[in-house]
Design an enzyme around this catalytic site. Structure first.
Site, mmCIF file in Angstrom:
data_model
loop_
_atom_site.group_PDB
_atom_site.id
_atom_site.type_symbol
_atom_site.label_atom_id
_atom_site.label_comp_id
_atom_site.label_asym_id
_atom_site.label_seq_id
_atom_site.Cartn_x
_atom_site.Cartn_y
_atom_site.Cartn_z
ATOM 1 N N SER A 149 -15.188 -20.177 13.169
ATOM 2 C CA SER A 149 -14.616 -20.128 12.139
ATOM 3 C C SER A 149 -14.888 -18.857 11.433
ATOM 4 C CB SER A 149 -14.611 -21.312 11.073
ATOM 5 O OG SER A 149 -15.828 -22.042 11.126
ATOM 6 N N ASP B 157 10.370 18.874 3.088
ATOM 7 C CA ASP B 157 11.606 19.962 3.291
ATOM 8 C C ASP B 157 12.504 19.757 2.656
ATOM 9 O OD1 ASP B 157 9.504 20.502 5.015
ATOM 10 O OD2 ASP B 157 10.295 19.519 6.730
ATOM 11 N N LYS C 173 -24.045 -24.715 17.216
ATOM 12 C CA LYS C 173 -23.165 -25.479 16.365
ATOM 13 C C LYS C 173 -23.071 -26.853 16.901
ATOM 14 C CE LYS C 173 -19.652 -22.449 16.322
ATOM 15 N NZ LYS C 173 -20.453 -21.561 17.043
ATOM 16 N N PRO D 213 6.343 10.190 -1.908
ATOM 17 C CA PRO D 213 6.645 10.954 -0.871
ATOM 18 C C PRO D 213 7.491 10.207 -0.118
ATOM 19 C CG PRO D 213 4.234 9.889 -0.735
ATOM 20 C CD PRO D 213 5.063 9.478 -2.191
ATOM 21 N N ASP E 121 7.750 10.152 -8.481
ATOM 22 C CA ASP E 121 7.836 10.930 -7.511
ATOM 23 C C ASP E 121 6.937 10.450 -6.429
ATOM 24 O OD1 ASP E 121 7.841 13.405 -6.036
ATOM 25 O OD2 ASP E 121 6.627 14.537 -7.493
ATOM 26 N N GLY F 291 -20.800 -20.425 12.471
ATOM 27 C CA GLY F 291 -21.748 -19.835 12.930
ATOM 28 C C GLY F 291 -21.117 -18.962 14.255
ATOM 29 N N LEU F 292 -22.174 -18.195 14.769
ATOM 30 C CA LEU F 292 -21.675 -17.367 16.141
ATOM 31 C C LEU F 292 -21.567 -18.169 17.301
ATOM 32 C CD1 LEU F 292 -24.336 -14.367 15.579
ATOM 33 C CD2 LEU F 292 -21.594 -14.360 15.165
ATOM 34 N N GLY G 258 12.992 11.776 -0.797
ATOM 35 C CA GLY G 258 13.054 12.879 0.226
ATOM 36 C C GLY G 258 11.917 13.251 0.657
#
Lengths: 310, 642
Positions: free
Chosen positions: B554, B46, B486, B124, B122, B480-481, B43
């Site tokens: 990757s 309220d 690469k 929420p 109990d 790698g970036l 519940g």
């Protein structure tokens, strides 16, 4: 006292509440042992610790529990507690590690002169030191959810950051009985196998299983003084009497055990376990009221736990 | 206080048992036979959920004088009941919650009557707390769904009911609360019951028990309401005391026990410890260990208190076998002539519980029973809108989303449908990097194809392929970036290997995206799938005996780990082309960084999408310190040495 066991000779088809609680606690302990690298059981010599130790003996029978007991000592426990501690470890066939915070020892930290610092240094800091020193990755604790409101929300497997902090907002969901025991580097886990037991469950189980507990739980005439509304026992000569204070013999017992100068007694005539349970059932104050530590400030337990208190 | 609250309506069953004072031994004996029921209350704030729980604790005498005193004090200070006792304050635990006036997590409460001990989860009620409710429901024997009598059946009522049904709770109480605010109207009560019945049928709920209550006033909680004499059913507490428990249902099924731990204190004893999930076991019973299928009989059930003649569902026990057969943690011991299924592909409902959305194709850890395996999840077949129950198309599942997916595990596992046995059908997913529990799942059934797809045995095997080429098959994985170098370095490495007479193949990120992976974009989910496919292709090529070079950004550790796990041990070599972002961005060979910075290119690694640096790389080359040529030479040496 009956000696029949909670699990022996089940003939009825439904497990009793104590049998279910026992089965759950055993399951939790075995999950830890199957996954942890270096587990330890915190042992405080109280009734909850006694129960937890008994459950561990059952969980791993016929092997002795495959981990040591750790007592984070403050040097201010009741003398009767030290006696039972050594005997219980020996009876279980387990190693007992006793840790004293060297800094607290050196500074002579005590509950009379240092107030909250006493708990902080001996217990909170002492515990962190011991866990780090021995490199324990999982520590069993005997906390119960019914003790205090913030405990009610703590998980059975409760994670601590590398500096032993608890983050109540960042807890893993625990579903069914599938505990996620994986930890990241530097993290450690506090595991509470008797989370779902209540004070009454503990007493009933001790009664049914014939578990040995510290005699201080039973009433006897003992030397006491009354201070700040707490009835304190004068357990040894280190107790500084205030002007006008004379220890008085009263028939008292304890509902929880900690450092003797911080633990309030109750006047009672309950000399046997059934009488203790009877008194507990008819009583009208909650268990932790006898502990000075929770009264420090509102929400104090949650705060202590975040800082690393068990 | 007590007399005012209950105004003479105290039901004799719930006053403190006279035996406590008169004959404590008799009382204790009686209480050894109490059972335990776990339930959840659903519940929203309220609906008066906390008030109801507070009321249950109060009426069953679980509140002590000191707690009551601080409750009265708090009620005046922060209560919402105009100075009257605010029971909700009893149960709202953490400091943050008390300030916000809402319950934000799962809390467990305890109370007991003369017949039973109760554990209340109990949780929420708001939609953003679906995961908390699912957690609380997972261990519940019964659910109390609260409805505000003034509001009737709301969207949230439907959501709560759906979740209760999803988690397989068979005992449902519809607690129609705040009856005092609708004048205890019988018409209103039946109107709501009728509405709800219609909905219950839609979601396949077989039965529910409606009870009109007032948590605030105590009507039909522990004591029968004087105001609602038209209601003839049990009070809430009476029903809680009599409702059946899940363990009892599991007792009628065939024996199942997941092995938790093998107990070997010495050479003469070998016991298998676990908690019995279903059925009964006795010494002499024929059992089978899954997945191996080996059979033996149970020799004994030793305990601290002596051997047992039988053990039943719910008990934690240790079994010894008549024969020495292999059995370890994760295996499931079953009744020999009634085993459960074993499979590696399933359909399941998944509740996503993590801030990071599900990534189809990413390997997660799956824990089921006492076993943890690696598993991947497909794109959802559909997501369920928990408010309308509509099925939606979706590519992923975000926090609190629920969907139906296929799951495949890296090895076959014994299981049962969740509806039959929650112990062997409920699972959690764990992120391999953060170790967070990211999802809960419930198995529906095994996919037929897991029984129908077999490995085709081939005569010319991978070793034969590699031997003919006089080389060892490898995957050299460059990560790698963008702009780190690469492709340049990988290309040089391949030229050098080729010159040495090695059979190689270079899989390049850009090239693969023109063909095999042209359907994939750059979202996290697509990046995962991109790498999964490349990994599978690389694996086939190593089967053919090739040295495979791959050049892909990757960015995620998980996927690189997944590819590593696909390969034979020692076959995978991760090369981190370590170029700082500033350097790569300054180079900006393809002009992509400029585009990303100006916002024309989304999800660009290093800019608005993360790059997780390797922790396990076999080799790291720093392109600031080394030329491409030098880097390539080092890598070649490492390949030839391996």
């Amino acid at each position: 006292m009956t000696t029949s066991s909670a699990t022996a000779g089940i003939s009825q088809a439904t497990l009793t509440h104590l049998q279910r609680l026992e089965a759950e606690s055993i399951h939790i302990m075995r999950e830890v042992v199957a996954n942890a690298e270096n587990p330890v059981m915190l042992y405080s010599v109280g009734k909850d610790s006694a129960c937890m130790l008994h459950l561990a003996k059952k969980a791993f029978y016929p092997a002795p529990p495959p981990f040591p007991l750790l007592h984070v000592d403050t040097t201010w426990k009741f003398r009767a507690m030290y006696d039972l501690r050594d005997k219980a470890a020996k009876d279980a066939g387990m190693d007992l590690i006793v840790h004293h915070n060297p800094e607290a020892l050196e500074k002579g930290i005590n509950p009379f002169d240092h107030g909250p610092l006493h708990t902080d240094m001996w217990k909170t800091e002492g515990l962190k030191q011991a866990l780090t020193k021995y490199d324990f990755d999982v520590a069993f604790g005997g906390a119960r959810r019914d003790e205090e409101k913030s405990r009610a929300k703590e998980r059975v497997f409760s994670f601590r950051s590398a500096n032993h902090r608890w983050d109540p907002k960042n807890q893993r969901p625990e579903l069914w009985k599938l505990y996620n025991t994986r930890k990241s580097k530097g993290e450690s886990i506090r595991v509470f196998p008797i989370s779902n037991w209540t004070e009454l469950d503990i007493w009933q189980y001790i009664h049914l299983e014939g578990i040995e507990i510290v005699p201080l739980y039973f009433s006897e005439p003992r030397p006491t003084v009354e201070r700040n509304g707490l009835l304190l026992m004068v357990d040894d000569e280190r107790f500084p009497l205030l002007p006008g204070e004379t220890p008085e013999m009263r028939s008292i017992r304890f509902r929880t055990l900690g450092c003797y100068p911080l633990t309030g007694a109750v006047e009672s005539n309950a000399r046997t376990l059934p009488e203790v349970i009877q008194e507990m059932l008819l009583t009208t104050t909650s268990e932790r009221q006898g502990r000075a530590i929770d009264h420090d400030q509102s929400a104090s337990m949650e705060k202590k736990k975040q800082e690393g208190y068990f | 206080m007590t007399t005012e609250m209950n105004a003479g309506t105290q039901n004799p069953v719930y006053v403190t048992d006279a035996l406590i004072a008169e004959d404590i031994d008799a009382y204790l004996l009686k209480h050894q036979h109490k059972t335990m029921l776990r339930f959840i209350t659903c519940g929203s704030v309220d609906d008066g959920k906390s008030t109801l729980i507070g009321r249950l604790l109060y009426d069953t005498k679980m509140i002590f004088e000191d707690q009551l005193a601080s409750l009265e004090k708090d009620s005046k200070a922060v209560g919402t009941q105009g100075g009257e006792i605010d029971f909700a304050l009893l149960v709202d635990g953490l400091a943050a919650e008390r300030e916000q006036g809402i319950t934000i997590d799962v809390a467990y409460r305890f109370f007991a009557t003369e017949k039973r001990k109760f554990i209340v989860a109990d949780t929420p009620g708001h939609e953003q707390y679906t995961r908390n409710m699912v957690t609380g429901a997972s261990t519940a024997d019964l659910a109390v769904i609260l409805i505000d009598a003034r509001q009737g059946v709301l969207t949230q009522t439907r959501r709560h009911s759906y979740l209760v049904q999803l988690l397989g709770i068979r005992n449902v109480v519809l607690a129609i609360n705040k009856m005092d605010l609708v004048g205890y109207s019988q018409e209103r009560f039946y109107e709501i019951v009728k509405d709800y019945s219609h909905f219950a049928k839609q979601i396949g709920m077989e039965a529910f028990l409606p009870i009109p209550i007032s948590g605030l006033k105590g009507d039909n909680i522990a004591t029968k309401s004087h105001e609602m004499s038209w209601y003839q059913g049990p009070t809430l507490l009476q029903h809680l005391e009599e409702a059946p428990i899940n363990d009892t249902r599991m007792l009628d099924q065939s024996f199942r026990m997941a092995v938790q731990w093998v107990n070997r204190p010495n050479l003469d004893f070998r016991g298998f410890a676990g908690q019995i999930g279903a059925g009964v076991v006795r010494p002499g019973d024929a059992i089978r260990v899954l997945p191996s299928g080996k059979t033996t009989t149970v020799k004994s059930i030793p305990t601290f208190d002596g051997d047992l003649d039988q053990a039943i569902a719910g008990q934690s026990v240790t079994l010894t076998f008549a024969d020495e057969i292999d059995c370890s943690r994760g295996d499931v011991i079953v009744q020999a002539d009634a085993p459960c299924e074993v499979a590696d592909q399933f359909e399941a409902t998944v509740v996503w519980m993590d801030e990071h959305a599900m990534l189809p194709g990413r390997p997660y850890l799956l824990k089921i029973g006492t076993q943890t395996v690696t598993a991947t999840v497909t794109e959802p077949k559909y997501e369920v809108n928990v408010n309308t129950l509509e099925h939606l198309a979706s590519k992923t599942l975000g926090l609190n989303a629920i969907g139906v997916v296929n799951i495949s595990t890296d090895r076959a596992i014994p299981f049962e449908a969740y509806a039959t046995n929650p112990d062997l059908g409920g699972f959690i997913l764990i992120d391999r990097m953060t170790n967070a529990t990211v999802a809960a799942g419930m198995i529906h059934f095994a996919l037929r194809r897991s029984q129908n797809i077999h490995w085709q045995a081939v005569d010319v095997n991978r070793e034969a392929h590699a031997a003919l080429k006089n080389q060892k098959a490898r995957v050299v994985w460059f990560t790698g970036l963008s702009g780190s170098g690469k492709s340049t370095i990988a290309n040089l490495v391949e030229k050098k290997l080729h010159a040495l007479g090695k059979h190689t193949f270079l899989l390049d990120g850009d090239n693969v995206r023109h063909g095999l992976n042209r359907d994939l974009g750059f979202t996290d989910a697509d990046r995962v799938e991109n790498i999964r496919r490349v990994g599978e292709v690389a694996k086939l090529m190593t089967d053919a005996g090739l040295i495979v070079l791959t050049a892909f950004i990757s960015p995620f550790r998980s996927e690189r780990r997944m590819v590593r796990d696909l390969m034979a041990p020692g076959e995978f070599m991760e090369v981190w082309v370590n170029t700082p972002l500033e350097v790569a961005e300054a180079r900006d060979v393809k002009g992509l960084y400029k585009k990303a910075r100006s916002g024309q290119l989304k999800n660009f690694t290093g800019i608005d999408s993360p790059y997780e640096a390797p922790e396990l790389a076999e080799l790291t080359v720093n392109t600031v310190e080394l030329t491409a040529e030098e880097a390539a030479e080092r890598i070649v040496q490492a390949i030839l040495a391996g």
